[in-house]
Design an enzyme around this catalytic site. Structure first.
Site, PDB file in Angstrom:
ATOM      1  N   GLN A  53     -22.979 -17.991   5.895  1.00 14.72           N
ATOM      2  CA  GLN A  53     -22.142 -18.959   6.610  1.00 14.72           C
ATOM      3  C   GLN A  53     -20.692 -18.516   6.710  1.00 14.72           C
ATOM      4  O   GLN A  53     -19.914 -19.114   7.462  1.00 14.72           O
ATOM      5  CB  GLN A  53     -22.208 -20.327   5.913  1.00 14.72           C
ATOM      6  CG  GLN A  53     -23.562 -20.983   5.945  1.00 14.72           C
ATOM      7  CD  GLN A  53     -24.038 -21.277   7.359  1.00 14.72           C
ATOM      8  OE1 GLN A  53     -23.235 -21.435   8.276  1.00 14.72           O
ATOM      9  NE2 GLN A  53     -25.334 -21.343   7.545  1.00 14.72           N
ATOM     10  N   LYS A  61     -26.491 -15.539  13.174  1.00 15.24           N
ATOM     11  CA  LYS A  61     -25.407 -16.525  13.031  1.00 15.24           C
ATOM     12  C   LYS A  61     -24.080 -15.937  13.503  1.00 15.24           C
ATOM     13  O   LYS A  61     -23.050 -16.600  13.473  1.00 15.24           O
ATOM     14  CB  LYS A  61     -25.296 -16.969  11.576  1.00 15.24           C
ATOM     15  CG  LYS A  61     -26.529 -17.715  11.053  1.00 15.24           C
ATOM     16  CD  LYS A  61     -26.279 -18.309   9.696  1.00 15.24           C
ATOM     17  CE  LYS A  61     -27.527 -18.591   8.899  1.00 15.24           C
ATOM     18  NZ  LYS A  61     -28.327 -19.722   9.360  1.00 15.24           N
ATOM     19  N   HIS A 114     -28.142 -22.123  -0.815  1.00 20.79           N
ATOM     20  CA  HIS A 114     -29.279 -22.255   0.110  1.00 20.79           C
ATOM     21  C   HIS A 114     -30.532 -21.846  -0.667  1.00 20.79           C
ATOM     22  O   HIS A 114     -30.454 -21.027  -1.595  1.00 20.79           O
ATOM     23  CB  HIS A 114     -29.021 -21.304   1.282  1.00 20.79           C
ATOM     24  CG  HIS A 114     -30.008 -21.384   2.400  1.00 20.79           C
ATOM     25  ND1 HIS A 114     -31.263 -20.823   2.333  1.00 20.79           N
ATOM     26  CD2 HIS A 114     -29.913 -21.922   3.651  1.00 20.79           C
ATOM     27  CE1 HIS A 114     -31.891 -21.022   3.486  1.00 20.79           C
ATOM     28  NE2 HIS A 114     -31.101 -21.691   4.293  1.00 20.79           N
ATOM     29  N   ASP A 168     -23.664 -14.680  -1.073  1.00 20.16           N
ATOM     30  CA  ASP A 168     -24.409 -15.044   0.138  1.00 20.16           C
ATOM     31  C   ASP A 168     -23.366 -15.388   1.202  1.00 20.16           C
ATOM     32  O   ASP A 168     -22.729 -16.433   1.137  1.00 20.16           O
ATOM     33  CB  ASP A 168     -25.318 -16.236  -0.174  1.00 20.16           C
ATOM     34  CG  ASP A 168     -25.995 -16.798   1.075  1.00 20.16           C
ATOM     35  OD1 ASP A 168     -25.661 -16.365   2.206  1.00 20.16           O
ATOM     36  OD2 ASP A 168     -26.842 -17.700   0.926  1.00 20.16           O
TER      37      ASP A 168
END
Lengths: 161, 419
Positions: free
Chosen positions: B216, B239, B136, B213
């Site tokens: 997600q 999220k 990202h 990261d």
């Protein structure tokens, strides 16, 4: 509530499928590149202004149906008009699509009123007005220098989050 | 096997009582354009259950004051609840110690914290930072800023046509100048699950620290930072069914202690004179100013909620949704799935021949279906797959097979309009 269906009308789908004045012009008197960072869309607009009148205009680029149809209908609308008439139309189109003025109050808008529905779709307004920004950029550039949409005073920032 | 059989099997094998779960989410009951909302943009932000909303209301109505300061009742309650939330997050990711859990505003700030606190101290001219094609922008741009400042160099791990990282190529990028690795656990644009544990082991064998990261990954799978052995793990609250404005940076305590502070201000100091300031201990050294207290407490309630359902059950249900959706979409003429990694989280990126993603997004929205269209803040991925943008449906544990059916019908409708 917006009548979304009205946005994807036959006329828009038709211009998307068979864009008019699609391509480039070899020696344009005015030229600009428009870019929509939200979706990566970009179009070029080439114009030939001859004794104050738009004798030829063409556009090219990768874009969504709304943007492509808007560009196609823009070219057919301004071809043969004077630069001043085209600039009036740009202002009316921007006023209509941003919801500042209803399409009934835009005397020159004609069949471009099919785009009035985008005023209720804030994320899609940019798609419809990108060609018109780009034409405005072309008119206001020095000579045939390209102008990026970012440098266009009419352009507002778009995030990419 | 036809779609109905798959659906029946999936329905009977699902471990979740989705109907009851959906009742926890007030927003899932709204209509959009007179159609029931079908929310398939969970990779951008998930929705919030009543349990978290109620926790926020309770905090604001009964417990709010500034933390770590006052001796009065409310300040003690707020401080205690804030630190309770930190412990919940510690357990959620299985960190060794609660001081390894830093509250940030989100994944982006967490990565920027590492760039400033670690990168600016330890990365020098000529050094190399390894990132991947699947990152990202939040795990690209901070490192580019650092590389520019220091004269360091970014090396990029390529992917194959399925969207899987080429681990051999990753290993070849290492040399004596390699000082840092940043890798996403799950690709936000494609859904690929990366072999981060193996990548971390390889880097550590060469003395190179690794930031993962997890924005997600944390919502979709049980995260164990000790098992991964990562040095940093970053993720966002919104999220994870939590509020916006809150996120987590996990950092190994020994590394955090040696790092520079990121922001200066109150709460991150032990003493201040105009001659010298002594910084606070971790995690407070990295939490300057009044934090988003309510959001942190809300995130604590969110991970309680998710843990109550069970991350393994969540992963299994989402996998069933993804499989059902993939089977249907890949059999549609004129539709191409972008990202076909063997290991995927519940993300389905796709392109429809002759139709721009923004037109797809608007027409699906007309049916009440929310998907994300665009480059997903992952332009290098778009460039790799030679598309300007994609449409992305991303599933959460509260989504149903009926909603997948609605998506498929929506795509068919788009194709019909554009033929």
């Amino acid at each position: 509530m917006a009548d979304y269906k009205s946005l994807y009308q036959e006329v828009i789908l038709d211009h998307n499928k068979k864009p008019r004045n699609y391509g480039t012009i070899e020696c344009p008197s005015h030229h600009a590149v428009g870019h929509n960072p939200l979706c990566g869309d970009h179009i070029t607009v080439d114009v030939v202004v001859d004794e104050g009148r738009i004798s030829n205009i063409a556009f090219q680029g990768e874009s969504c149906a709304i943007c492509k149809a808007s560009a196609s209908m823009m070219t057919t609308s301004v071809k043969g008009k004077t630069r001043e008439e085209a600039e009036t139309l740009i202002q009316e189109f921007l006023a209509m699509t941003t919801g500042r003025v209803p399409h009934e109050a835009c005397p020159h808008i004609g069949r471009l009123a099919v785009f009035s529905g985008v005023k209720d779709l804030p994320t899609r307004v940019k798609c419809a007005i990108l060609p018109w920004h780009t034409l405005n950029g072309a008119f206001n550039a020095v000579g045939t220098t390209s102008t990026e949409a970012d440098a266009d005073p009419m352009q507002t920032p778009i995030g990419d989050a | 096997m036809n779609a109905i059989q798959t659906a029946l099997e999936t329905r009977s094998s699902s471990l979740l009582d989705v109907e009851n779960i959906r009742a926890d989410f007030p927003i899932l009951g709204i209509t959009v354009n007179d159609k029931p909302l079908v929310y398939l943009d969970n990779a951008a932000s998930s929705q919030m259950p009543r349990q978290v909303i109620d926790r926020l209301v309770h905090y604001q109505t009964k417990q709010h004051a500034n933390i770590h300061r006052g001796v009065h009742y409310l300040s003690e309650v707020a401080t205690s609840e804030f630190e309770v939330a930190r412990r919940k997050l510690q357990h959620f990711i299985n960190a060794r110690e609660e001081r390894e859990v830093i509250f940030t505003s989100g994944t982006t700030e967490a990565i920027n914290l590492v760039m400033h606190g670690y990168g600016r101290k330890y990365i020098c001219a000529g050094d190399e930072i390894i990132l991947t094609t699947l990152e990202h922008h939040a795990n690209i741009v901070p490192w580019q800023m650092l590389a520019e400042e220091k004269g360091a160099r970014i090396r990029v791990v390529p992917v194959n046509d399925a969207g899987e990282l080429l681990v051999d190529e990753y290993e070849k990028l290492f040399n004596e100048r390699t000082k840092f690795v940043g890798v996403t656990h799950v690709s936000n644009a494609l859904g690929s699950i990366n072999p981060v544990k193996e990548m971390i082991a390889f880097a550590h064998a060469r003395g190179v620290p690794v930031l993962v990261d997890g924005a997600q990954a944390a919502p979709h799978t049980a995260v164990d930072v000790q098992d991964l052995d990562c040095d940093f793990y970053a993720f966002s609250g919104h999220k994870l069914c939590g509020p916006t404005g809150i996120g987590i940076l996990y950092g190994r305590a020994s590394i955090l202690e040696d790092m520079q502070p990121f922001k200066g201000g109150g709460d991150m100091i032990l003493s201040v004179t105009f001659e010298k300031t002594t910084y606070n201990t971790i995690p407070h050294k990295f939490e300057a100013g009044t934090p988003p207290i309510a959001a942190a407490i809300g995130l604590g309630a969110a991970v309680d909620y998710l843990s109550g359902i069970g991350m393994d059950a969540i992963a299994a249900h989402e996998h069933a949704l993804l499989k059902y959706a993939t089977d249907q979409v890949q059999s549609m003429p004129g539709v191409r799935i972008i990202g076909t990694a063997g290991q995927k989280a519940a993300v389905l990126s796709f392109a429809v021949n002759g139709v721009h993603p923004h037109d797809i997004g608007t027409l699906l929205n007309q049916e009440g279906i929310a998907v994300r269209t665009g480059h997903h803040c992952a332009q290098p991925v778009m460039q790799r797959f030679k598309v300007p943008a994609t449409s992305r449906a991303s599933f959460a544990f509260y989504n149903t097979l009926d909603e997948v059916d609605a998506l498929v019908a929506g795509i068919r409708n788009v194709q019909k309009i554009f033929t």
